[in-house]
Design a protein around this motif. Structure first.
Motif, mmCIF file in Angstrom:
data_model
loop_
_atom_site.group_PDB
_atom_site.id
_atom_site.type_symbol
_atom_site.label_atom_id
_atom_site.label_comp_id
_atom_site.label_asym_id
_atom_site.label_seq_id
_atom_site.Cartn_x
_atom_site.Cartn_y
_atom_site.Cartn_z
ATOM 1 N N PRO A 153 10.912 50.099 58.645
ATOM 2 C CA PRO A 153 9.681 49.501 58.095
ATOM 3 C C PRO A 153 9.847 48.007 57.873
ATOM 4 C CG PRO A 153 10.883 50.639 56.371
ATOM 5 C CD PRO A 153 11.626 50.919 57.645
ATOM 6 N N ASP A 219 10.044 50.384 50.865
ATOM 7 C CA ASP A 219 9.684 51.158 52.051
ATOM 8 C C ASP A 219 8.274 51.726 51.922
ATOM 9 O OD1 ASP A 219 12.149 50.596 53.006
ATOM 10 O OD2 ASP A 219 12.972 52.613 52.790
ATOM 11 N N TYR A 223 4.992 51.036 54.313
ATOM 12 C CA TYR A 223 4.284 52.095 55.036
ATOM 13 C C TYR A 223 2.825 52.206 54.611
ATOM 14 C CZ TYR A 223 8.538 53.860 57.216
ATOM 15 O OH TYR A 223 9.675 53.981 57.984
ATOM 16 N N SER A 224 2.524 51.876 53.372
ATOM 17 C CA SER A 224 1.133 51.963 52.930
ATOM 18 C C SER A 224 0.258 50.899 53.572
ATOM 19 C CB SER A 224 1.063 51.825 51.411
ATOM 20 O OG SER A 224 1.475 50.525 51.003
ATOM 21 N N TYR A 226 0.448 49.910 56.850
ATOM 22 C CA TYR A 226 0.232 50.086 58.284
ATOM 23 C C TYR A 226 -1.158 50.625 58.604
ATOM 24 C CZ TYR A 226 5.142 49.154 59.309
ATOM 25 O OH TYR A 226 6.370 48.547 59.444
ATOM 26 N N ASN A 263 -2.359 57.086 62.717
ATOM 27 C CA ASN A 263 -1.681 56.603 61.508
ATOM 28 C C ASN A 263 -1.066 57.758 60.722
ATOM 29 O OD1 ASN A 263 -1.278 54.376 59.371
ATOM 30 N ND2 ASN A 263 -2.436 55.920 58.230
ATOM 31 N N LEU A 267 2.932 58.216 59.887
ATOM 32 C CA LEU A 267 3.480 58.352 58.532
ATOM 33 C C LEU A 267 4.259 59.660 58.376
ATOM 34 C CD1 LEU A 267 0.520 57.031 56.344
ATOM 35 C CD2 LEU A 267 2.620 55.848 56.983
ATOM 36 N N SER A 270 7.584 59.004 60.080
ATOM 37 C CA SER A 270 8.377 57.891 59.552
ATOM 38 C C SER A 270 8.873 58.147 58.133
ATOM 39 C CB SER A 270 7.549 56.603 59.572
ATOM 40 O OG SER A 270 7.160 56.274 60.885
ATOM 41 N N LEU A 271 8.084 58.843 57.316
ATOM 42 C CA LEU A 271 8.438 59.039 55.903
ATOM 43 C C LEU A 271 9.333 60.244 55.672
ATOM 44 C CD1 LEU A 271 5.069 58.186 54.122
ATOM 45 C CD2 LEU A 271 7.204 56.899 54.032
ATOM 46 N N SER A 306 -0.184 61.893 54.006
ATOM 47 C CA SER A 306 -0.361 61.354 55.346
ATOM 48 C C SER A 306 -1.741 61.648 55.930
ATOM 49 C CB SER A 306 0.716 61.905 56.293
ATOM 50 O OG SER A 306 2.003 61.564 55.829
#
Length: 320
Positions: A153, A219, A223-224, A226, A263, A267, A270-271, A306
């Motif tokens: 990120p 992080d 991510y929030s 994107y 999106n 997420l 990625s998370l 997500s």
């Protein structure tokens, strides 16, 4: 007797004697030539006066810099600026880890282009795990910066996407004839409010699910942000295709659904290393394997954030 007619007297020019002999001068050289610049001939009197003023100014500046008092004042200013910079860095360091924040801005043009492509087209991307390298002490593992890892990120894209979203929303309102100077502040407040609310909700969820990580907060903030990439694409395409009707048309809804799903999948993948400790534990991360019940709860929480949370906030931010 008749007198003979007398002729008028003749007047001879009287020679004039000059005390000085006038000096002859050659005409000035044409303006713009090197000789005219050396002799001081300018294009017009204003240019000559301006050149003289500039020369006087440089001369005064040189005299000022040669003044010992001015040199002492300049050194004092440099010292004061250096101490002020150190003071600001020390005070900011109490609340924000500057070195850790620089890590999230360590990006390159290649990374930014590929990351944007990944956020918008995450369907066939593999692998999703972050790369690790041996630390300076030779034992501790650390994640590679965004420049060296596409799955890492970053803060650059979210920050730029947030600013672009605010400007784009204001531009669209101006095209529709609804521009208001207060719209910039209103849009920025709504966008930042959404991000802050997400971070608080994620931190509460991580606390309840006993999830901890050293870089978890930064992080999650990254991510929030994107989601604004998909929001920008949705607003821009819908505005162009629908002719100023916003996302109300069918094209706008199709683009919105696609960017939302992209999106959400991004997420979810990625998370995993943050909200599912088992994945990080298997790859040598700092987290430990937990019970199956905890894992199911964390998976549900990740899905809820997500998909459902992102659906609501993306819909809210794309409204005209």
């Amino acid at each position: 007797m008749h007198r003979a007619a007398q002729s008028p007297p003749l007047h001879h020019p009287v020679p004039q004697h000059f005390s000085t002999v006038p000096q002859l001068r050659s005409p000035p050289p044409p303006p713009g030539s090197a000789q005219s610049q050396q002799l001081g001939y300018g294009g017009n009197p204003y240019q000559q006066q301006q050149g003289g003023n500039i020369g006087n100014a440089f001369g005064a500046y040189g005299q000022f810099m040669n003044d010992p008092t001015a040199q002492v004042a300049a050194q004092f200013g440099q010292t004061a600026f250096k101490h002020g910079q150190e003071y600001v860095e020390q005070n900011i360091g109490r609340y924000v880890n500057v070195s850790a924040l620089k890590y999230y801005f360590n990006v390159s043009n290649f990374y930014v282009v590929n990351k944007l492509f990944l956020v918008l087209f995450p369907w066939r991307h593999k692998p999703w795990s972050r790369k690790q390298a041996v630390g300076a002490n030779g034992q501790e593992l650390r994640y590679l910066p965004p420049r060296d890892d596409i799955n890492s990120p970053d803060m650059y894209i979210p920050v730029m996407a947030l600013v672009t979203y605010i400007l784009l929303s204001t531009l669209v309102a101006g095209v529709r004839g609804k521009f208001n100077p207060e719209l910039l502040g209103y849009t920025a407040t709504i966008a930042l409010g959404v991000v802050i609310f997400e971070i608080i909700a994620l931190k509460v969820g991580c606390y309840l699910l006993s999830i901890s990580s050293q870089s978890q907060l930064l992080d999650l903030i990254a991510y929030s942000g994107y989601k604004f990439v998909g929001i920008i694409v949705t607003i821009a395409i819908a505005e162009i295709v629908n002719g100023g009707k916003g996302t109300g048309g069918w094209v706008g809804w199709l683009v919105f659904i696609y960017t939302f799903l992209a999106n959400s999948l991004f997420l979810m993948r990625s998370l995993k290393y943050v909200l599912l400790p088992e994945t990080a534990a298997n790859s040598g991360g700092p987290m430990q394997t937990d019970t199956r019940v905890k894992r199911n709860q964390r998976t549900q929480f990740l899905f809820f954030y997500s998909y459902l949370v992102q659906l609501f906030f993306m819909w809210l931010l794309t409204r005209p």
